[in-house]
Design a protein around this motif. Structure first.
Motif, mmCIF file in Angstrom:
data_model
loop_
_atom_site.group_PDB
_atom_site.id
_atom_site.type_symbol
_atom_site.label_atom_id
_atom_site.label_comp_id
_atom_site.label_asym_id
_atom_site.label_seq_id
_atom_site.Cartn_x
_atom_site.Cartn_y
_atom_site.Cartn_z
ATOM 1 N N SER A 124 0.830 -1.212 0.000
ATOM 2 C CA SER A 124 0.000 0.000 0.000
ATOM 3 C C SER A 124 0.858 1.252 0.000
ATOM 4 O O SER A 124 0.558 2.236 -0.680
ATOM 5 C CB SER A 124 -0.915 0.018 1.228
ATOM 6 N N ARG A 125 1.955 1.237 0.754
ATOM 7 C CA ARG A 125 2.842 2.398 0.783
ATOM 8 C C ARG A 125 3.512 2.599 -0.561
ATOM 9 O O ARG A 125 3.625 3.719 -1.046
ATOM 10 C CB ARG A 125 3.890 2.236 1.891
ATOM 11 N N LEU A 126 3.939 1.516 -1.201
ATOM 12 C CA LEU A 126 4.585 1.638 -2.506
ATOM 13 C C LEU A 126 3.591 2.078 -3.574
ATOM 14 O O LEU A 126 3.977 2.706 -4.561
ATOM 15 C CB LEU A 126 5.243 0.317 -2.895
ATOM 16 N N GLY A 129 3.617 5.748 -4.157
ATOM 17 C CA GLY A 129 4.779 6.319 -4.824
ATOM 18 C C GLY A 129 6.066 5.879 -4.149
ATOM 19 O O GLY A 129 6.052 5.348 -3.046
ATOM 20 N N PRO A 130 7.184 6.099 -4.835
ATOM 21 C CA PRO A 130 8.478 5.666 -4.279
ATOM 22 C C PRO A 130 8.877 6.490 -3.062
ATOM 23 O O PRO A 130 8.439 7.618 -2.874
ATOM 24 C CB PRO A 130 9.447 5.891 -5.437
ATOM 25 N N VAL A 131 9.714 5.883 -2.241
ATOM 26 C CA VAL A 131 10.253 6.551 -1.057
ATOM 27 C C VAL A 131 11.760 6.681 -1.282
ATOM 28 O O VAL A 131 12.468 5.679 -1.312
ATOM 29 C CB VAL A 131 9.970 5.730 0.222
ATOM 30 N N PRO A 132 12.258 7.901 -1.421
ATOM 31 C CA PRO A 132 13.692 8.064 -1.675
ATOM 32 C C PRO A 132 14.539 7.541 -0.518
ATOM 33 O O PRO A 132 14.195 7.711 0.644
ATOM 34 C CB PRO A 132 13.863 9.584 -1.815
ATOM 35 N N ASN A 133 15.621 6.892 -0.866
ATOM 36 C CA ASN A 133 16.627 6.419 0.086
ATOM 37 C C ASN A 133 16.127 5.354 1.053
ATOM 38 O O ASN A 133 16.714 5.163 2.112
ATOM 39 C CB ASN A 133 17.229 7.584 0.876
ATOM 40 N N ALA A 160 14.248 -8.662 -2.570
ATOM 41 C CA ALA A 160 14.614 -7.265 -2.405
ATOM 42 C C ALA A 160 13.890 -6.411 -3.425
ATOM 43 O O ALA A 160 13.837 -6.743 -4.597
ATOM 44 C CB ALA A 160 16.126 -7.104 -2.563
ATOM 45 N N GLY A 161 13.362 -5.325 -2.986
ATOM 46 C CA GLY A 161 12.729 -4.388 -3.891
ATOM 47 C C GLY A 161 13.217 -3.000 -3.572
ATOM 48 O O GLY A 161 13.301 -2.606 -2.434
ATOM 49 N N SER A 162 13.548 -2.257 -4.572
ATOM 50 C CA SER A 162 14.010 -0.899 -4.359
ATOM 51 C C SER A 162 12.899 0.044 -4.752
ATOM 52 O O SER A 162 12.326 -0.074 -5.820
ATOM 53 C CB SER A 162 15.254 -0.645 -5.190
ATOM 54 N N ALA A 163 12.622 0.985 -3.895
ATOM 55 C CA ALA A 163 11.545 1.915 -4.161
ATOM 56 C C ALA A 163 12.066 3.310 -4.451
ATOM 57 O O ALA A 163 11.336 4.263 -4.452
ATOM 58 C CB ALA A 163 10.597 1.959 -2.966
ATOM 59 N N GLY A 164 13.289 3.483 -4.644
ATOM 60 C CA GLY A 164 13.708 4.866 -4.828
ATOM 61 C C GLY A 164 14.953 4.917 -5.517
ATOM 62 O O GLY A 164 15.643 5.617 -5.948
#
Length: 164
Positions: A124-126, A129-133, A160-164
């Motif tokens: 839900s947070r992703l 939108g992305p969260v930098p760092n 592992a997933g990168s959001a930013g």
């Protein structure tokens, strides 16, 4: 017969009081001044929590059948004071996105989530939108929308997933 009382002037008494105050102040300065071996330097940090990399483990279940928490603790111990791991449990009835945002505000550089409710909270947070760092890791067979899947060595290992 007339008695004449002479008035005393207050200046000598005030001078004596001022002299006594000066002597006491001088003694305090003398005894409380830092010695030559105590040069002015920054104090030693009491804790490294605010300067180390912070990984937050978010779980929505009491048990951790994957052993992820134990592996995170072992990694933190092996790193010395460079990695801090903290465990959080998603409270029942909590707003999941707000809870994940709280972890971001706590400056978690990595959020590792396990359990379906925690996984949904990250998804839900992703979706917002992305969260930098901030890196999100999900211990599950499925990955949240917006995350990328990296090769895992064994089933149940963190994806592992990168959001930013």
């Amino acid at each position: 017969m007339r008695f004449h009382l002479r008035r005393r002037r207050p200046w000598p008494a005030l001078g004596a009081v001022a002299l006594a105050v000066a002597v006491v102040a001088g003694a305090l300065v003398w005894f409380l001044k830092p010695g030559p071996d105590t040069a002015f330097r920054a104090p030693e940090p009491v804790s490294h929590v605010d300067t180390a990399t912070r990984t937050c483990f978010l779980s929505s279940v009491d048990a951790d059948p994957t052993g992820t928490w134990e592996r995170l603790r072992e990694t933190a111990e092996a790193s010395g004071s460079h990695l801090v791991v903290q465990r959080y449990q998603l409270p029942a009835g909590a707003d999941p996105v707000a809870y994940v945002n709280t972890l971001v505000q706590l400056r978690c550089s990595t959020v590792v989530a396990t359990g379906s409710a925690a996984r949904s909270a990250v998804a839900s947070r992703l979706a917002d939108g992305p969260v930098p760092n901030v890196r999100f890791e999900v211990v599950d067979e499925r990955r949240p929308r917006g995350a990328t899947r990296e090769a895992a060595s064994t089933p149940g290992s963190p994806s592992a997933g990168s959001a930013g």
